[in-house]
Design a protein around this motif. Structure first.
Motif, short mmCIF file in Angstrom:
data_model
loop_
_atom_site.label_atom_id
_atom_site.label_comp_id
_atom_site.label_asym_id
_atom_site.label_seq_id
_atom_site.Cartn_x
_atom_site.Cartn_y
_atom_site.Cartn_z
N LEU A 56 0.83 -1.22 0.00
CA LEU A 56 0.00 0.00 0.00
C LEU A 56 0.86 1.26 0.00
O LEU A 56 1.81 1.37 0.76
N ASP A 57 0.51 2.19 -0.86
CA ASP A 57 1.11 3.53 -0.87
C ASP A 57 -0.03 4.52 -0.97
O ASP A 57 -0.60 4.72 -2.04
N MET A 58 -0.39 5.14 0.14
CA MET A 58 -1.57 6.00 0.18
C MET A 58 -1.42 7.23 -0.71
O MET A 58 -2.41 7.77 -1.19
N ASN A 59 -0.19 7.69 -0.92
CA ASN A 59 0.00 8.86 -1.77
C ASN A 59 0.01 8.52 -3.25
O ASN A 59 -0.18 9.38 -4.10
N GLY A 98 -9.90 10.29 4.24
CA GLY A 98 -8.97 9.53 3.43
C GLY A 98 -9.58 8.38 2.67
O GLY A 98 -8.86 7.61 2.02
N PHE A 99 -10.91 8.27 2.72
CA PHE A 99 -11.57 7.09 2.12
C PHE A 99 -11.30 6.98 0.62
O PHE A 99 -10.97 5.90 0.11
N ASP A 100 -11.44 8.07 -0.11
CA ASP A 100 -11.26 8.01 -1.56
C ASP A 100 -9.83 7.62 -1.92
O ASP A 100 -9.60 6.83 -2.86
N ALA A 104 -8.51 4.20 -4.05
CA ALA A 104 -7.57 4.24 -5.17
C ALA A 104 -6.31 3.43 -4.86
O ALA A 104 -5.78 2.74 -5.74
N ALA A 105 -5.84 3.50 -3.62
CA ALA A 105 -4.63 2.77 -3.25
C ALA A 105 -4.87 1.26 -3.30
O ALA A 105 -4.00 0.49 -3.73
N VAL A 106 -6.04 0.81 -2.86
CA VAL A 106 -6.37 -0.61 -2.91
C VAL A 106 -6.42 -1.09 -4.35
O VAL A 106 -5.94 -2.18 -4.69
N ALA A 107 -7.00 -0.28 -5.23
CA ALA A 107 -7.05 -0.64 -6.64
C ALA A 107 -5.65 -0.83 -7.21
O ALA A 107 -5.39 -1.75 -7.99
N ALA A 108 -4.73 0.05 -6.82
CA ALA A 108 -3.35 -0.06 -7.30
C ALA A 108 -2.67 -1.33 -6.77
O ALA A 108 -1.93 -2.00 -7.49
#
Length: 360
Positions: A56-59, A98-100, A104-108
């Protein structure tokens, strides 16, 4: 002890996890390397790392490296010799704002072939005994992620590198140049001649680069962790690695017992670049006062150890591998803000490729 002038294809200043990951890849491609570090292998910030690994990379800016790093760790390196990941799962907590980004991070992560899903607060509380997560929060859970002992990984990387990679325990004092560009490193025990140089020594890279007109906007930031022993009977066997984006807290199990390793991101900067055992009472209170809100058993847990250290913080907030065309042969890999361990296999491979290009 003063050495005769030694030569190698590449000199690497910095014997932490980034330098070793790069050295191993260079050696695998048949290049000779001398790693220069006054503290020895993983003797600085890398050795004090909590060793958290996750895709996971949140950024989103280093998502590919994070996923590649986890994959390589799960494969136990390039030769299957690195320590095995403690696959206790990784839970990253985010609030509603931070939900959105979490989606997006999970999709990546999934696109990179790793497993991840989003859990609501009530499911987190039901699944992981002892965790306290407010309603409105969600958690990104990666079942294949976890942690590794940082120093053991560093030793395995060096072992994999073989005889082509040598370590010189010395301080780099300046970079050497010729008309063609960088030509090596002056150290406290003699010169190292090289066709390319990698600076990956955190803030120690700053004066070396500056002497050649290269600015690395780095500063130290305080990093510490505490070892807490919860009350007898506390079951930590199902606890994953936890990273809380809202508070900066993180915790994980410590080896096989009930002891927990915990820390909280610090805003204290420009601290000495030293690593020492123990934490001051004020830092213990600061860490405990934050992490107890996510794991209440730590409120009264006994402190049984800890480490006070530092990391190198980049002004832009993200580490980078940079080729400097104004100084042919010079490459830097700095500014990982304490998150470099999970990226190291991917960054090392990338930095090695840039160095091979520099040699030609």
């Amino acid at each position: 002890m003063t050495h005769a002038v030694e030569s190698a294809d590449v000199a690497i200043v910095g014997g932490g996890i980034m330098g070793l990951a790069t050295a191993e890849r260079l050696g695998a491609h048949g290049l000779s390397v001398i790693v220069v570090d006054e503290s020895g292998i993983a003797g600085g910030a890398s050795g004090a790392s909590g060793g958290l690994v996750r895709a996971l990379d949140m950024n989103g800016r280093q998502a590919a490296w994070a996923a590649e790093g986890l994959d390589r760790y799960l494969r136990r390196g390039w030769r299957g010799t690195w320590p095995q990941v403690h696959e206790q799962g990784s839970l990253t907590l985010v609030d509603a704002d931070g939900f959105d980004r979490a989606v997006a991070a999970v999709a990546a992560v999934r696109a990179a072939g790793q497993r991840a899903g989003i859990l609501p607060a009530e499911e987190i509380r039901a699944t992981f005994a002892g965790l306290s997560v407010p309603d409105g929060f969600v958690g990104v859970f990666e079942p294949g992620a976890g942690w590794l002992p940082a120093k053991d990984v560093a030793a395995a990387m060096l072992s994999d590198a073989g005889p082509r990679v040598q370590v010189r325990r010395a301080r780099a004092t300046r970079l050497l140049t010729s008309d063609a560009g960088v030509s090596g490193v002056e150290t406290t025990t003699g010169r190292v001649r090289a066709r390319a140089v990698l600076l990956t020594a955190g803030v120690g890279s700053v004066p070396l680069a500056e002497s050649l007109g290269v600015q690395l906007p780095l500063r130290t930031r305080a990093v510490s962790y505490c070892l807490f022993e919860p009350a007898a009977g506390t079951d930590v066997s199902g606890l994953p690695t936890v990273v809380d984006f809202a508070t900066g807290a993180w915790l994980r199990r410590w080896n096989s017992g009930a002891t927990l390793l915990a820390g909280v991101a610090s805003k204290e900067t420009d601290v000495p670049a030293t690593v020492r055992a123990g934490v001051p009472p004020a830092e213990e209170r600061r860490v405990r006062d934050v992490v107890r809100h996510r794991y209440p058993p730590l409120a009264g847990a006994r402190l049984v150890g800890g480490v006070s250290a530092y990391d190198a913080m980049a002004a832009g907030g993200e580490g980078a591998v940079t080729v400097w065309p104004q100084v042919p042969g010079l490459v830097t890999a700095t500014g990982w803000n304490g998150g470099g361990f999970k990226l190291a296999p991917a960054v090392g491979d990338h930095a090695a490729a840039r160095l091979r290009e520099a040699i030609g």
